[in-house]
Motif scaffolding. Structure first.
Motif, PDB file in Angstrom:
ATOM      1  N   GLU A  75       0.822  -1.209   0.000  1.00  0.00           N
ATOM      2  CA  GLU A  75       0.000   0.000   0.000  1.00  0.00           C
ATOM      3  C   GLU A  75       0.859   1.263   0.000  1.00  0.00           C
ATOM      4  OE1 GLU A  75      -2.678  -0.171   3.261  1.00  0.00           O
ATOM      5  OE2 GLU A  75      -3.778  -1.910   2.484  1.00  0.00           O
ATOM      6  N   GLY A  76       2.159   1.099   0.105  1.00  0.00           N
ATOM      7  CA  GLY A  76       3.052   2.248   0.129  1.00  0.00           C
ATOM      8  C   GLY A  76       3.957   2.285  -1.090  1.00  0.00           C
ATOM      9  N   GLU A  77       5.120   2.938  -0.938  1.00  0.00           N
ATOM     10  CA  GLU A  77       6.080   3.071  -2.017  1.00  0.00           C
ATOM     11  C   GLU A  77       7.483   2.758  -1.510  1.00  0.00           C
ATOM     12  OE1 GLU A  77       4.505   6.407  -5.155  1.00  0.00           O
ATOM     13  OE2 GLU A  77       5.558   7.120  -3.372  1.00  0.00           O
ATOM     14  N   PHE A  78       8.308   2.256  -2.426  1.00  0.00           N
ATOM     15  CA  PHE A  78       9.714   2.004  -2.135  1.00  0.00           C
ATOM     16  C   PHE A  78      10.546   2.926  -3.011  1.00  0.00           C
ATOM     17  CE2 PHE A  78      13.550  -0.271  -3.683  1.00  0.00           C
ATOM     18  CZ  PHE A  78      14.275  -0.245  -2.500  1.00  0.00           C
ATOM     19  N   THR A  79      11.466   3.665  -2.410  1.00  0.00           N
ATOM     20  CA  THR A  79      12.325   4.576  -3.164  1.00  0.00           C
ATOM     21  C   THR A  79      13.608   3.848  -3.552  1.00  0.00           C
ATOM     22  OG1 THR A  79      11.443   6.499  -1.995  1.00  0.00           O
ATOM     23  CG2 THR A  79      13.544   6.786  -3.132  1.00  0.00           C
ATOM     24  N   ALA A  80      13.737   3.513  -4.842  1.00  0.00           N
ATOM     25  CA  ALA A  80      14.907   2.784  -5.337  1.00  0.00           C
ATOM     26  C   ALA A  80      16.065   3.725  -5.636  1.00  0.00           C
ATOM     27  CB  ALA A  80      14.537   2.001  -6.587  1.00  0.00           C
ATOM     28  N   LEU A  81      15.751   4.940  -6.103  1.00  0.00           N
ATOM     29  CA  LEU A  81      16.757   5.972  -6.368  1.00  0.00           C
ATOM     30  C   LEU A  81      16.280   7.267  -5.745  1.00  0.00           C
ATOM     31  CD1 LEU A  81      17.502   5.284 -10.157  1.00  0.00           C
ATOM     32  CD2 LEU A  81      18.928   4.617  -8.203  1.00  0.00           C
ATOM     33  N   ASP A  82      17.209   7.971  -5.108  1.00  0.00           N
ATOM     34  CA  ASP A  82      16.835   9.164  -4.344  1.00  0.00           C
ATOM     35  C   ASP A  82      17.720  10.342  -4.731  1.00  0.00           C
ATOM     36  OD1 ASP A  82      15.909  10.970  -2.515  1.00  0.00           O
ATOM     37  OD2 ASP A  82      16.537   9.859  -0.739  1.00  0.00           O
ATOM     38  N   ASN A  83      17.209  11.170  -5.658  1.00  0.00           N
ATOM     39  CA  ASN A  83      17.869  12.429  -6.046  1.00  0.00           C
ATOM     40  C   ASN A  83      19.288  12.194  -6.570  1.00  0.00           C
ATOM     41  OD1 ASN A  83      17.698  15.258  -6.372  1.00  0.00           O
ATOM     42  ND2 ASN A  83      18.925  15.585  -4.527  1.00  0.00           N
ATOM     43  N   ILE A  84      19.387  11.422  -7.648  1.00  0.00           N
ATOM     44  CA  ILE A  84      20.679  11.091  -8.254  1.00  0.00           C
ATOM     45  C   ILE A  84      21.077  12.162  -9.264  1.00  0.00           C
ATOM     46  CG2 ILE A  84      21.898   9.427  -9.723  1.00  0.00           C
ATOM     47  CD1 ILE A  84      21.397   8.319  -6.972  1.00  0.00           C
ATOM     48  N   ASN A  85      22.327  12.603  -9.183  1.00  0.00           N
ATOM     49  CA  ASN A  85      22.895  13.541 -10.151  1.00  0.00           C
ATOM     50  C   ASN A  85      24.219  12.978 -10.660  1.00  0.00           C
ATOM     51  OD1 ASN A  85      21.281  16.295 -10.127  1.00  0.00           O
ATOM     52  ND2 ASN A  85      21.341  15.552  -8.022  1.00  0.00           N
ATOM     53  N   LEU A  86      24.292  12.733 -11.972  1.00  0.00           N
ATOM     54  CA  LEU A  86      25.479  12.147 -12.581  1.00  0.00           C
ATOM     55  C   LEU A  86      25.576  12.564 -14.039  1.00  0.00           C
ATOM     56  CD1 LEU A  86      25.423   8.382 -11.464  1.00  0.00           C
ATOM     57  CD2 LEU A  86      27.239  10.017 -10.928  1.00  0.00           C
ATOM     58  N   THR A  87      26.791  12.664 -14.541  1.00  0.00           N
ATOM     59  CA  THR A  87      26.993  12.798 -15.980  1.00  0.00           C
ATOM     60  C   THR A  87      28.088  11.831 -16.415  1.00  0.00           C
ATOM     61  OG1 THR A  87      28.609  14.592 -15.710  1.00  0.00           O
ATOM     62  CG2 THR A  87      26.314  15.233 -16.071  1.00  0.00           C
ATOM     63  N   PHE A  88      27.986  11.376 -17.672  1.00  0.00           N
ATOM     64  CA  PHE A  88      29.013  10.516 -18.259  1.00  0.00           C
ATOM     65  C   PHE A  88      29.385  11.066 -19.626  1.00  0.00           C
ATOM     66  CE2 PHE A  88      26.859   7.735 -15.267  1.00  0.00           C
ATOM     67  CZ  PHE A  88      27.928   7.123 -14.625  1.00  0.00           C
ATOM     68  N   GLU A  89      30.672  11.040 -19.913  1.00  0.00           N
ATOM     69  CA  GLU A  89      31.160  11.500 -21.206  1.00  0.00           C
ATOM     70  C   GLU A  89      31.383  10.307 -22.133  1.00  0.00           C
ATOM     71  OE1 GLU A  89      34.596  13.940 -20.655  1.00  0.00           O
ATOM     72  OE2 GLU A  89      33.614  15.235 -19.175  1.00  0.00           O
ATOM     73  N   LYS A  90      31.496  10.591 -23.403  1.00  0.00           N
ATOM     74  CA  LYS A  90      31.749   9.545 -24.403  1.00  0.00           C
ATOM     75  C   LYS A  90      33.050   8.832 -24.070  1.00  0.00           C
ATOM     76  CE  LYS A  90      32.349   8.899 -29.405  1.00  0.00           C
ATOM     77  NZ  LYS A  90      31.355   7.818 -29.503  1.00  0.00           N
ATOM     78  N   GLY A  91      32.993   7.492 -24.123  1.00  0.00           N
ATOM     79  CA  GLY A  91      34.198   6.705 -23.950  1.00  0.00           C
ATOM     80  C   GLY A  91      34.555   6.348 -22.523  1.00  0.00           C
ATOM     81  N   GLU A  92      33.675   6.635 -21.562  1.00  0.00           N
ATOM     82  CA  GLU A  92      33.972   6.256 -20.177  1.00  0.00           C
ATOM     83  C   GLU A  92      33.816   4.744 -19.989  1.00  0.00           C
ATOM     84  OE1 GLU A  92      33.317   8.493 -16.688  1.00  0.00           O
ATOM     85  OE2 GLU A  92      32.239  10.091 -17.752  1.00  0.00           O
ATOM     86  N   PHE A  93      34.544   4.223 -18.977  1.00  0.00           N
ATOM     87  CA  PHE A  93      34.478   2.807 -18.608  1.00  0.00           C
ATOM     88  C   PHE A  93      34.213   2.793 -17.113  1.00  0.00           C
ATOM     89  CE2 PHE A  93      36.193  -1.598 -18.363  1.00  0.00           C
ATOM     90  CZ  PHE A  93      35.638  -2.128 -19.521  1.00  0.00           C
TER      91      PHE A  93
END
Length: 237
Positions: free
Chosen positions: A20-38
């Protein structure tokens, strides 16, 4: 979106119904990735690794915030647009190879190209190039039942890379492999990353995988605990 950012995640929160409720799987995520990252997402089960990969791969969308992938806002894509993004720009590798047992190695890899506008001759060259990348160009006619675990995962890599995607998502790709095969697979992916400048994003618990990463994002309870940049010149087996 910054032109250097192939992926830009801003204030992303993802919630799922939980009774009856909610589960927070991700919480306020901030990220960037550039081309070619591993790079890899690591953390305990339930930390949000796979949920984040699914959003980047347009298999899911955020509840709040924006996830821009190849300049496309995932939350605003319809089913057809999401499928087009995946088909053209994103490859997927999972711990279960999901090879089609009735088809040959060649046909399994070619399958990724059949919905795109290539001639049979173009597809043949692309498939054989991909099999050459992973060291399987000599067994295109074998069936999956005749392959070792390491070979099966190499076919899965070839299938994901045959269209030369800008982004490759790998969810626990070494989980079912022994150490020797795992290192072989990781070296292959690292070489493709360098040659093709594909951005590789992993979710993993495997320390062998972490040893190859140039960046590790540590997740815990759906939040970023640490964003670790690693200056790694060479990985020893």
């Amino acid at each position: 979106m910054n032109n250097d950012h192939i992926i830009s995640i801003e204030n992303v929160t993802k919630r799922f119904k939980d009774g009856e409720g909610e589960f927070t799987a991700l919480d306020n995520i901030n990220l960037t990735f550039e081309k070619g990252e591993f790079a890899a997402f690591i953390g305990p089960s339930g930390s949000g690794k796979t949920t984040l990969l699914n959003i980047i791969g347009s298999l899911d969308s955020p509840t709040e915030g924006s996830a821009l992938v190849m300049g496309k806002d995932i939350a605003h894509l319809n089913h057809k647009e999401s499928a087009l993004l995946r088909n053209k720009h994103i490859g997927f590798i999972f711990q279960v190879y999901n090879l089609l047992p009735v088809y040959t190695v060649f046909e399994n890899v070619e399958f990724a190209l059949l919905l795109q506008d290539y001639t049979a001759e173009q597809r043949k060259k692309m498939v054989m190039d991909a099999l050459d990348w992973v060291g399987l160009a000599d067994i295109p006619n074998k069936k999956p039942s005749k392959l070792s675990g390491g070979q099966g995962q190499r076919v899965a890599i070839a299938r994901a890379m045959v269209k030369r995607p800008e982004i490759l998502i790998a969810d626990e790709p070494t989980a079912n492999l022994d150490a020797e095969n795992a290192h072989g697979i990781l070296k292959t992916m690292k070489q493709l990353n360098k040659e093709l400048q594909t951005t590789f994003l992993f979710a993993t618990h495997d320390e062998k995988v972490m040893a190859y990463m140039d960046r590790i994002v540590h997740l815990q309870d759906g939040r970023i605990k640490e964003n670790e940049i690693i200056n790694r010149k060479e990985v020893k087996s």
